[in-house]
Design an enzyme around this catalytic site. Structure first.
Site, mmCIF file in Angstrom:
data_model
loop_
_atom_site.group_PDB
_atom_site.id
_atom_site.type_symbol
_atom_site.label_atom_id
_atom_site.label_comp_id
_atom_site.label_asym_id
_atom_site.label_seq_id
_atom_site.Cartn_x
_atom_site.Cartn_y
_atom_site.Cartn_z
ATOM 1 C CG HIS A 72 0.419 2.620 2.123
ATOM 2 N ND1 HIS A 72 0.086 1.444 1.500
ATOM 3 C CD2 HIS A 72 1.691 2.441 2.571
ATOM 4 C CE1 HIS A 72 1.108 0.601 1.565
ATOM 5 N NE2 HIS A 72 2.099 1.200 2.207
ATOM 6 C CG HIS A 243 1.644 -0.795 -2.510
ATOM 7 N ND1 HIS A 243 1.565 -2.138 -2.800
ATOM 8 C CD2 HIS A 243 2.364 -0.705 -1.356
ATOM 9 C CE1 HIS A 243 2.191 -2.827 -1.877
ATOM 10 N NE2 HIS A 243 2.692 -1.987 -0.991
ATOM 11 C CG ASP A 318 4.282 2.717 -0.140
ATOM 12 O OD1 ASP A 318 4.542 2.661 1.083
ATOM 13 O OD2 ASP A 318 4.665 1.850 -0.948
#
Length: 442
Positions: A72, A243, A318
């Site tokens: 991610h 997430h 992320d």
């Protein structure tokens, strides 16, 4: 073509280290001999028998595992190159010990066609870190019409997501999951019901109330996770929870797995390390603003428990760069997101290993095994003849992260001057050896 920081090393001997194989769940003291980019032999004391012309890397006190994957990452290219580029993002990944990353499609234009996915795949070819594009679920990420999923997979897409925004239309999500079963690919959803927090900027709770900032309730995630669990139950498709950040969300995934539903989940390192208290403690620093927001201490405890018991499959970052001028604004006006690639392993060591939440084997499985299983990527092994794809690291070096360690084009991280535990030292992939600390900043 190698970059200026990747050394061509078709033959290499990694000696004196501990080989950690998360697939076999074994740990042994051994040298690793690489010939023409492939594993030739794994055995103790190879240094004494291999010809002197083969370059050596002293791995004493370090571990050698299959290369880590961050599933991610936001590389921002095309369209937002002032924040990050494929070149700068892969440098940050190399510094952090990752040999592969998957990049999200919220670019400009978004990765919603064969051509746009191919552009990213082509631009990434010269770098020692592999880049796997994630294509959009819907055209232009508008949530109305399915994107060209099959043709994007032919060009290298490994999954589909409208990340940055949820697939809020349940009918569209159902069709995407049905279609994905034919492609054998996961749908990665940004779990949020936006109508529950139209003006929120941080976790809804006591801290937000004290600060007078509109909150984002935990149930905005939970409602969407619950919806997608039921759609996965209906369609047989694979939903991946991006997430995850709430205690209830962890419990929903745990129950879904016990029911045999194909649901997987990832957790970001910053959600393991910080709570909403950090927003107040930082004086409303925009480096503590992200989406999902930093949640409560109880949520963090649940995330760690979910990772420890296998409910949460993967650890990711992320990684979301923003230019300094974009973050240097009042908290409500700032974009969401922080850097993550450079600090990931140090936070894993500090928050999970040093505290005994997870074993070293579990942590490496969450970084190397689970992301590849979820994205259907080939698994690197230590078997003779297998392509060498390796990360060299230690789990206990204590070091202070400073701005000089940032390899991203941006600087938005709350972890400057934080003590981290564990360091990545090198990566090997595609006949290229990279010393992490030697990766240039720009």
């Amino acid at each position: 073509m190698a970059t200026d920081y990747a050394r061509s090393r078709p033959d290499l001997l990694l000696h004196g280290g501990t080989v950690l194989d998360p697939y076999a769940e074994t740990t042994i003291r051994a040298d690793v001999l690489i010939r023409e980019g492939c594993i030739a032999e794994v055995a103790p004391n190879l240094d004494a028998t291999v010809e002197a012309a083969v370059p050596r890397v002293d791995c004493s006190g370090q571990h050698i595992s299959p290369g880590w994957v961050d599933m991610h990452v936001h590389l921002r290219e095309p369209g937002f190159e002032h924040k990050e580029t494929i070149a700068s993002g892969t440098r940050a990944a190399a510094f952090g010990g990752f040999t592969e990353i998957a990049c999200m499609p919220n670019t400009n234009p978004p990765l919603d066609t064969r051509a746009s996915v191919g552009y990213v795949a082509h631009r990434a070819e010269e770098h020692p870190v592999a880049v796997h594009p994630i294509g959009c679920v819907s055209k232009e990420r508008a949530g109305e019409t399915l994107a060209e999923m099959a043709s994007m997979m032919e060009e290298g897409a490994v999954a589909f997501s409208d990340d940055g925004a949820p697939v809020y239309n349940a009918g569209l999500m159902r069709r995407a999951l049905e279609y994905s079963t034919m492609l054998d690919a996961p749908i990665i959803n940004h779990m949020e019901e936006p109508s529950l927090n139209p003006n929120g900027h941080m976790h809804e709770g006591a801290v937000a109330t004290r600060l007078g900032i509109p909150g984002i309730p935990a149930c905005s995630e939970d409602v969407m996770i619950a919806r997608d669990v039921e759609l996965a139950r209906l369609t047989g498709g694979h939903v991946h929870v991006a997430h995850i950040a709430t205690a209830r969300g962890v419990e929903l995934v745990r129950r879904a797995k016990s029911d045999g539903i194909e649901v997987t989940a990832e957790v970001c390192t910053h959600h393991l390390a910080l709570t909403d208290e950090a927003v107040e403690a930082s004086g409303l620093s925009t480096h503590t603003k992200m989406h999902p927001p930093l949640r409560s201490a109880a949520d963090v405890d649940a995330l760690k428990a979910g990772l420890a018991d296998g409910t949460i499959d993967a650890i990711c970052t992320d990684h979301a760069p923003h230019a300094p001028h974009e973050k240097d604004v009042p908290f409500p006006e700032a974009p969401n997101g922080i850097l993550g690639l450079e600090t990931a392993w140090g936070l894993v060591g500090r928050e999970l290993l040093a505290s005994g939440v997870c074993s070293l084997m579990q942590a490496v499985q969450a970084l190397a095994v689970a992301p590849r299983r979820i994205l259907r990527l080939p698994a690197p092994t230590f078997e003779p003849g297998a392509a060498a794809n390796l990360t060299v690291f230690d789990p206990d070096t204590r070091w202070t992260f400073t701005e000089r360690h940032i390899r991203s084009k941006s600087r938005n991280t709350p972890f400057v001057d934080a003590e981290l535990v564990g360091k990545a030292h090198g990566i090997y992939r595609e006949e290229q050896w990279v010393v992490c600390d030697e990766v240039p900043a720009r």
